[in-house]
Design an enzyme around this catalytic site. Structure first.
Site, short mmCIF file in Angstrom:
data_model
loop_
_atom_site.label_atom_id
_atom_site.label_comp_id
_atom_site.label_asym_id
_atom_site.label_seq_id
_atom_site.Cartn_x
_atom_site.Cartn_y
_atom_site.Cartn_z
N HIS A 23 25.04 -26.84 -18.98
CA HIS A 23 23.79 -27.56 -19.25
C HIS A 23 22.80 -26.71 -20.07
O HIS A 23 21.69 -26.42 -19.68
CB HIS A 23 23.17 -28.19 -18.00
CG HIS A 23 22.85 -27.30 -16.82
ND1 HIS A 23 22.11 -26.15 -16.91
CD2 HIS A 23 23.14 -27.42 -15.50
CE1 HIS A 23 21.96 -25.61 -15.71
NE2 HIS A 23 22.59 -26.36 -14.84
N HIS A 77 25.71 -26.29 -1.63
CA HIS A 77 24.89 -26.70 -2.78
C HIS A 77 25.54 -27.92 -3.42
O HIS A 77 26.76 -27.92 -3.64
CB HIS A 77 24.86 -25.51 -3.75
CG HIS A 77 24.07 -25.69 -5.00
ND1 HIS A 77 23.02 -26.57 -5.12
CD2 HIS A 77 24.16 -25.04 -6.20
CE1 HIS A 77 22.51 -26.48 -6.34
NE2 HIS A 77 23.19 -25.56 -7.02
N HIS A 145 19.45 -22.86 -5.56
CA HIS A 145 18.82 -23.26 -6.78
C HIS A 145 18.27 -24.70 -6.75
O HIS A 145 17.47 -25.08 -7.59
CB HIS A 145 19.90 -23.06 -7.86
CG HIS A 145 19.89 -23.83 -9.09
ND1 HIS A 145 20.96 -24.51 -9.60
CD2 HIS A 145 18.91 -24.00 -9.99
CE1 HIS A 145 20.67 -25.05 -10.74
NE2 HIS A 145 19.44 -24.79 -11.02
N TYR A 192 21.90 -14.87 -15.85
CA TYR A 192 21.96 -15.99 -14.90
C TYR A 192 20.59 -16.17 -14.23
O TYR A 192 20.06 -17.28 -14.12
CB TYR A 192 23.03 -15.71 -13.82
CG TYR A 192 23.36 -16.92 -13.01
CD1 TYR A 192 24.38 -17.78 -13.40
CD2 TYR A 192 22.63 -17.23 -11.87
CE1 TYR A 192 24.65 -18.91 -12.66
CE2 TYR A 192 22.89 -18.35 -11.14
CZ TYR A 192 23.92 -19.19 -11.53
OH TYR A 192 24.18 -20.33 -10.81
N HIS A 223 29.59 -18.03 -8.23
CA HIS A 223 30.01 -17.77 -9.61
C HIS A 223 30.25 -16.27 -9.79
O HIS A 223 29.43 -15.45 -9.39
CB HIS A 223 28.92 -18.16 -10.61
CG HIS A 223 28.60 -19.62 -10.65
ND1 HIS A 223 29.48 -20.57 -11.11
CD2 HIS A 223 27.48 -20.29 -10.31
CE1 HIS A 223 28.91 -21.77 -11.03
NE2 HIS A 223 27.70 -21.63 -10.55
FE1 FEO Z 1 23.21 -24.67 -9.15
FE2 FEO Z 1 26.29 -23.25 -9.72
O1 FEO Z 1 25.06 -24.62 -9.43
#
Ligand code: FEO
Length: 398
Positions: A23, A77, A145, A192, A223
């Site tokens: 994104h 999440h 997040h 990030y 991640h």
């Molecule tokens: Fe906020 Fe890796 O998604």
């Protein structure tokens, strides 16, 4: 593909070698969607993967256990890079209960039509689920997040599944921080943070306060590389980024039609260096740099000069895109100056001035502007602006 974190806890996620856009985040090293399998008296999967890769996840689980033995799927999440595959996953795990908080269930209901047909256990902050010799404890981390975000902590292993927090976009066959170049991991963790986490720095600080009270041997994010040898390093880096600490850095971002604005940018650069050789000064042409790179460089810069020519009575279009992106990321306040060139009227530079005011950045002087090519006086004003930026930087980082 799998990797062992500790006894009966394995990484079973997916390495997305070729993803290059997330994104609008430029993932030029690729990415991973980390999913973890805990086999105890009960079996739990921590987080899933992006929808197209559920088959790979199921293969990785099946290599470790019968998929019918998975009792819990914890959804930390709801963003689709992790939860996008949950709908399909639940179809293939006949005995699994989805574990999430209420906000997460509501978010999943926004993506999947059949959420009510799943077995779901709602958990709240501080709840825990015993799975045999271990417990899964849940810590809500709202806005790190998304509003529903939470961590899962296994106290018996001092292992924190931190979802997006402490993550990095790096596709690699290595799984741990001591198997990959640490400078690169930290660079990607910073990128990030700058591009995903910055607007929620206040919430990150609350989360770090929890982390300070929690013994942590290993941080397994959703991640990138798992932190096992450098936990204090990444926690300290997060403290620095979340508190908006500046380094002695001046960033000059600009766009130029016929190089007049470039000449002013160069004069500002000269002014900074003339004031202090200790300052890290960097120039980025916004049409030759990605949004991701600009935001990453901006995170810890003390001062940012912003320049644009005027095009069709507007700021240059890519500069408008950069400023929109930067506004949303809500970086700590910077010392700044607007600069640029124009032909008939200086609307582009006026735009920059308004943006600076709206974002509460501190202009060190009036905008430096020129009609067509800059003359000696304009160049001298630009050098003076550079000196003022350098002085402001030295003051804020002393
Ligand atoms: Fe906020 Fe890796 O998604």
């Amino acid at each position: 593909m799998s990797a062992k974190l500790t006894k009966n806890i394995d990484w079973v996620g997916f390495v997305d070698w070729n993803v290059r856009d997330f994104h609008s985040f430029d993932t030029w090293r690729g990415a991973t969607y980390n999913s973890y399998l805990i086999r105890d008296e009960k079996t739990a999967l921590i987080d899933a993967v992006k929808a197209p890769y559920v088959g790979n996840l199921l293969e990785n689980i099946a290599a470790k256990t019968d998929v019918g033995k998975v009792d819990f799927v914890v959804c930390n999440h709801a963003e689709p890079d992790h939860a996008g595959g949950i709908g399909e996953l639940m179809k293939h795990l006949p005995n699994a209960t989805l574990v999430c908080n209420t906000k997460c269930k509501n978010a999943l209901a926004g993506y999947f039509d059949n959420v009510d047909s799943w077995r779901i256990k709602i958990v709240d902050n501080g709840d825990s689920i015993p799975i045999g010799s271990r417990r899964l404890m849940f810590i809500n981390t709202p806005m790190v997040h998304w509003p529903e975000s939470m961590f899962t902590y296994v106290p018996e292993d001092e292992l924190l599944f931190s979802m997006d927090a402490f993550g990095q976009h790096i596709a690699t066959a290595a799984r741990f921080d001591d198997q990959y170049d640490l400078t690169t991991i930290l660079r990607e963790a910073k990128s990030y943070y700058a591009n995903i986490v910055t607007p929620y720095s206040k919430q990150v600080l609350s989360t770090l306060a929890i982390a300070d009270k929690t013994p942590i041997k290993m941080i397994a994010p959703s991640h990138g590389l798992i932190w096992r040898s450098n936990v204090p390093v990444i926690v300290d880096a997060y403290k620095k980024w979340a508190t908006g600490q500046y380094t002695k850095k001046v960033l000059i971002i600009y766009d130029s039609m016929w190089e007049s604005t470039t000449q002013i940018a160069n004069a500002i650069l000269g002014g900074v260096l003339g004031e202090s050789a200790d300052i890290d000064v960097r120039m980025l042409h916004v049409r030759k740099s990605s949004l991701t790179e600009i935001a990453t460089e901006m995170l810890d810069a003390s001062a940012v000069a912003i320049g644009s020519s005027t095009l069709n009575a507007q700021v240059m279009p890519q500069m408008a895109a950069v400023l929109t992106y930067i506004s949303g990321l809500k970086f700590s306040t910077k010392s700044t100056v607007a600069f640029g060139s124009y032909g008939w009227a200086a609307q582009g530079i006026d735009y920059l001035g308004h943006w600076i005011k709206e974002n509460n950045w501190n202009a060190v002087c009036d905008p430096v502007k020129t009609k067509f090519k800059p003359n000696k006086d304009v160049i001298n004003s630009a050098k003076e602006a550079g000196k003022l930026l350098a002085k402001a930087t030295l003051k804020t980082t002393s």
